[in-house]
Design an enzyme around this catalytic site. Structure first.
Site, PDB file in Angstrom:
ATOM      1  CD  GLU A 161      -4.580  -0.452   8.924  1.00 47.49           C
ATOM      2  OE1 GLU A 161      -5.179   0.036   7.949  1.00 47.49           O
ATOM      3  OE2 GLU A 161      -3.847  -1.454   8.837  1.00 47.49           O
ATOM      4  CD  GLU A 215      -3.175   0.642   2.114  1.00 46.36           C
ATOM      5  OE1 GLU A 215      -4.036   1.510   2.298  1.00 46.36           O
ATOM      6  OE2 GLU A 215      -3.175  -0.448   2.735  1.00 46.36           O
TER       7      GLU A 215
END
Length: 944
Positions: free
Chosen positions: A762, A484
């Site tokens: 996260e 990502e």
């Protein structure tokens, strides 16, 4: 009367040095240092003089301005030309108070500014690439370019030598075998369809005047041609697979002769021993294909020839000499320990989750032997856990030649890791000294610090800093390890305040905003900003309108303006901001968001299942509408700031209309809100959505009930986490905020510390209490969004915040609580260092603050702060520059620790609170003024 202050050498724009600047008329800023033991009180600048010497003409000019401004003042002379050098210094006039006599400071030291190439016509070089065909579907091998040259015969002594260079890809440049500069991943990641950075280097000390020289450049795929995105990603997102270099070497002789060596088809291309180098997958280096000193004049390499380079058309992107500092290796970290897993794997533990790469100091790698270094952030069951990396290999491979591998590090990639699994190490197990980790990030100056008496909070703050460092690599990314690493707009907007306090991000983020604006305003987007910048996800399929993420086009410029007072940022982003509100947001009949629009909402609510991270308790459209009211009012204020009066009035009226519509849609007359969650109430409180005191009291009671019923656990995702602590503070419930902060059960900010976290995760439960790794795909262990709590630590616990853009006026208002015995915050802002340190001892509150010259502060003590909603306005004292000490009686008004709301068979567990773990100590003005090092602040050291 002697002046007690001295101005610093002027700074140019937001540029780190002023060398190679891309502004013809750069604005100037300076701070003030104090002279002697007495810190000047109430000193304000009344006027300033700027002196310039243009090189080589040495024509001096002095310009005087009657002004108290010392930040981003206009360039008062004729604009600089390409390549022009000038020296600038400043002298100021000021006084300590109205009755004092005005006096002049000494002249500052000289600052030097040098312009880069300001116009495309300044370039005679061409973009060149290899003449061999490439397979765009496969990883691209780097290309080596070189040019042998001699300077003109009987050259006069060289005055200066400059290399202007960029690449389609990422590059390393060499002159006569010596590396040029210390940049990593240059020229950095930009929206290549619009902007391409280039760099300027002084290479005078590397040039051989009377001998043959070799200029060499190696170019790897970088972000330009590597695979990017999800589900395997896509290569060559920007079209062409041609890796290319643009280089222009310019030599100025003492006799005025100007000689240029441009890149063109007389350059040659050589194969690289690096077989591939990818952002996600890592680098493959074949020692067997290395041919020595290719960028030097070496007898052993005289027979080495390459193919002629091929000229390609200039890209349509504008060449830019950026204000943003480059990515550099900023720190080295040794191996903390070496583990051997149950399966027999050798694993290096660096003790810190970081971003960068590893360097192998020295080893002999037998021919054809393969050495593999696989990177990961965590272990699971004692083995390297690579599942959260998804399709990213994160593996560097070296193929041996039988020769020494010395000080090797991958050239064109980086990884997010704490652990490295080593396979194929020659001989016995490696030692601690064989490896070192190289920490990489955009080399922004650190400028904000925080510490308090609780070492666990300090560890949390340290983790936030490490998370930011790892995710500010050329662009602000969401995670630095998996497949990502994209510039998600929503993640940045919730963290922007925290980031801009900790580091001077203005240069970097203002550049990133230009890319956001350029891509946002592309014709096919219909006024909708991309979710990631640079955009590699939505180019083919249009854009998805999203609140919070799209709202970054308004919120991030506002944050940068607040911290810098730079109105040019607002001007540059004006069209992007207004286009989003006027065209991009799909509206319902009431002017709020179209309720049928799908929203990411309070992303990663802790109750969301691993497979569905958007399944939040708070209605996503409510979140979108709350943000819409907020950014509309924010845009009205920004338009007023830059002189767009009609727009300011229009947006102000619209904000009031939308606020009324929001209240009618979501808030009952008594103050109860639909989606009765921590996030919904916090947004409504922080965005001033409640219409009266009674509604706000209802909101406060509802928020208290939710927090206490939840046993002080967080129930917020990316959005609500930024606002929950501020909402509790605004509703006069700081003890609830402190207990949430100090909770160590999942989900909480301190829970990851119980699992050994060294960065922000996260998910609240990226590692679950049983030690297993969360099975969801969204499981990064370095993700700054939930670290937005730092803004509350800085502004409420540390107690310092800007009252006006640029910190010329400051708010000092520490919120005491949570049994903290002391806290301190320090910010090196545009006007100088702001410091605040407070302690509570034996029923007394003591505080020392430092206000820099040419600024002032509104100081509010705990006894002057509201304790109930609806009380009359707070008291406070305006103070000018100086070091000021305050004392007042103090007693905690709220119960500590606050009790949860429990059922008949439940009990409160005080063990859930991580209490203070360092002793309080006396402090002095001298200690406050001494300043702090990175290793000190945040260590939780005993101050006694």
């Amino acid at each position: 009367m002697d002046c007690l202050v001295s101005p610093s050498p002027p700074q140019f724009e937001h540029h780190e040095t002023g060398f190679g600047i891309g502004h013809a008329s750069p604005r100037l800023s300076w701070k003030f240092a104090t002279l002697g033991p007495r810190y000047p009180k109430n000193w304000m600048q009344k006027a300033y003089e700027l002196e310039i010497i243009r090189v080589p003409q040495r024509h001096e000019q002095i310009h005087r301005v009657q002004s108290n401004q010392s930040v981003l003042v206009p360039w008062p002379w004729e604009p600089l030309q390409s390549r022009e050098i000038a020296r600038v210094r400043v002298r100021c006039y000021g006084k300590e108070d109205a009755a004092a006599e005005e006096s002049a400071t000494d002249w500052s030291e000289w600052s030097t500014v040098e312009c880069s190439l300001l116009h495309k016509e300044d370039w005679t070089a061409a973009f060149v690439t290899s003449s061999l065909p490439v397979d765009a579907a496969a990883p691209l091998a780097p290309i080596r370019f070189r040019k042998r040259f001699r300077l003109p015969h009987n050259s006069f002594p060289i005055v200066r030598t400059r290399l202007y260079i960029t690449a389609l890809g990422v590059y390393h440049a060499f002159l006569n075998g010596k590396r040029i500069g210390d940049h990593c991943m240059a020229p950095g990641w930009t929206a290549y369809g619009h902007r391409l950075n280039y760099q300027t280097f002084d290479v005078s000390n590397l040039l051989r005047g009377d001998e043959e020289n070799v200029l060499g450049v190696e170019v790897g795929a970088g972000w330009y041609a590597t695979r990017l995105g999800f589900n395997g990603g896509k290569r060559c997102c920007y079209g062409s697979p041609d890796l290319a270099v643009l280089a222009q070497l310019e030599v100025t002789m003492e006799n005025g002769v100007f000689w240029v060596l441009p890149s063109n088809d007389s350059w040659e291309c050589l194969r690289s021993p690096i077989q591939s180098s990818e952002i996600y997958d890592g680098e493959v280096y074949d020692m067997r294909c290395e041919y020595g000193a290719w960028s030097t004049v070496d007898k052993d390499e005289e027979g080495l020839t390459g193919l002629a380079a091929r000229i390609i058309p200039w890209p349509r992107a504008r060449l830019v000499s950026p204000d943003a500092p480059p990515v550099r290796v900023v720190q080295e970290i040794p191996v903390a320990r070496i583990l051997v897993s149950r399966s027999g794997k050798v694993i290096l533990d660096f003790g810190q989750n970081l971003v960068g790469k590893v360097r192998i100091r020295s080893t002999i790698l037998p021919r054809d032997q393969q050495l593999c270094l696989t990177h990961a952030e965590v272990l699971e069951d004692g083995e390297l856990c690579t599942r959260p990396l998804r399709t990213a290999k994160c593996t560097d491979i070296v193929l041996g030649s039988g020769k020494e591998l010395s000080n090797w590090t991958p050239a064109f990639t980086f990884h997010g890791f704490r652990y490295i699994q080593v396979d194929g190490w020659p001989g016995v197990q490696p030692s601690l000294e064989d490896f070192v980790a190289l920490v990489m990030h955009t080399d922004m100056p650190r400028r904000g610090w925080f510490a308090c008496s609780n070492t666990h909070i300090n560890s949390l703050h340290k983790n936030i800093i490490w998370g930011m460092r790892g995710n500010f690599v050329s662009v602000p990314t969401d995670c630095p390890q998996r497949d990502e690493r994209l510039g998600w707009t929503g993640d940045l907007q919730v963290f922007a305040n925290s980031a801009t306090y900790l580091y001077n991000t203005t240069g970097m983020l203002s550049e990133w905003l230009q890319d956001l604006s350029a891509e946002h305003l592309e014709d096919h987007r219909r006024g909708i900003p991309p979710l990631v910048v640079p955009d590699v996800l939505q180019k083919a399929g249009g854009s998805l309108a999203q609140a919070v993420w799209g709202d970054a086009v308004v919120i991030v410029p506002d944050v940068l303006h607040l911290y810098s007072s730079d109105t040019s940022i607002l001007c540059h982003q004006y069209k992007s901001m207004t286009t989003w509100l006027d065209q991009g947001i799909p509206r319902g009949p009431d002017g709020l968001w179209d309720p049928q629009t799908w929203q990411l909402g309070d992303w990663l609510d802790p109750t969301a299942p691993p497979e569905n991270p958007k399944d939040a308790r708070t209605d996503g459209v409510l979140v979108a509408d709350a943000y819409l009211v907020h950014i509309t009012a924010m845009l009205a204020a920004m338009c007023k700031e830059i002189g767009f009066t009609e727009d300011a009035e229009r947006y102000a009226i619209d904000a009031q209309r939308l606020k009324k519509a929001f209240a009618e849609k979501y808030i009952s007359p008594q103050g109860n809100i639909m989606s009765n969650t921590q996030t919904a109430i916090s947004l409504a409180v922080c965005f001033s959505q409640y219409r009266n005191i009674e509604q706000k009291r209802t909101a406060a009671a509802s928020l208290s009930r939710l927090v206490r019923h939840g046993k002080f656990a967080l129930s917020t995702g990316f959005v609500g986490t930024k606002f929950i602590m501020e909402a509790l503070t605004l509703t006069c419930q700081p003890s609830l905020a402190y207990r949430m902060l100090l909770n160590k059960k999942c989900p909480s900010w301190l829970y990851p510390l119980t699992q050994g976290a060294t960065t922000i995760w996260e998910r609240w439960d990226s590692i679950r209490p049983d030690g297993s790794v969360n099975p969801g795909e969204m499981t990064s262990f370095n993700h700054y969004a939930l670290g937005s709590i730092a803004n509350w630590l800085h502004t409420s616990v540390g107690g310092i915040a800007p009252l006006e853009p640029g910190w010329k006026t400051i708010r000092i208002r520490p919120v005491v609580g949570g049994a903290l015995q002391w806290a301190e915050a320090q910010f090196d802002g545009p006007y100088g260092e702001v410091k605040c340190r407070w302690e509570v001892r034996n029923g007394e509150f003591r505080m020392v603050v430092q206000i820099p010259p040419n600024s002032k502060a509104l100081i509010t003590l705990p006894t002057e702060q509201h304790t109930e909603i609806g009380e009359d306005g707070e008291d406070g004292t305006w103070m000018g520059s100086g070091v000021h000490e305050f004392k007042c009686a103090y007693s905690m008004k709220e119960q500590w620790p606050p009790r949860p709301l429990l059922g008949p068979f439940e009990r409160d567990d005080p063990g859930d609170i991580w209490h203070d773990s360092s002793a309080v100590g006396q402090f002095t003005m001298a200690e406050l003024l001494a300043g702090r090092s990175d290793s000190q602040v945040g260590s939780g050291r005993d101050k006694s």
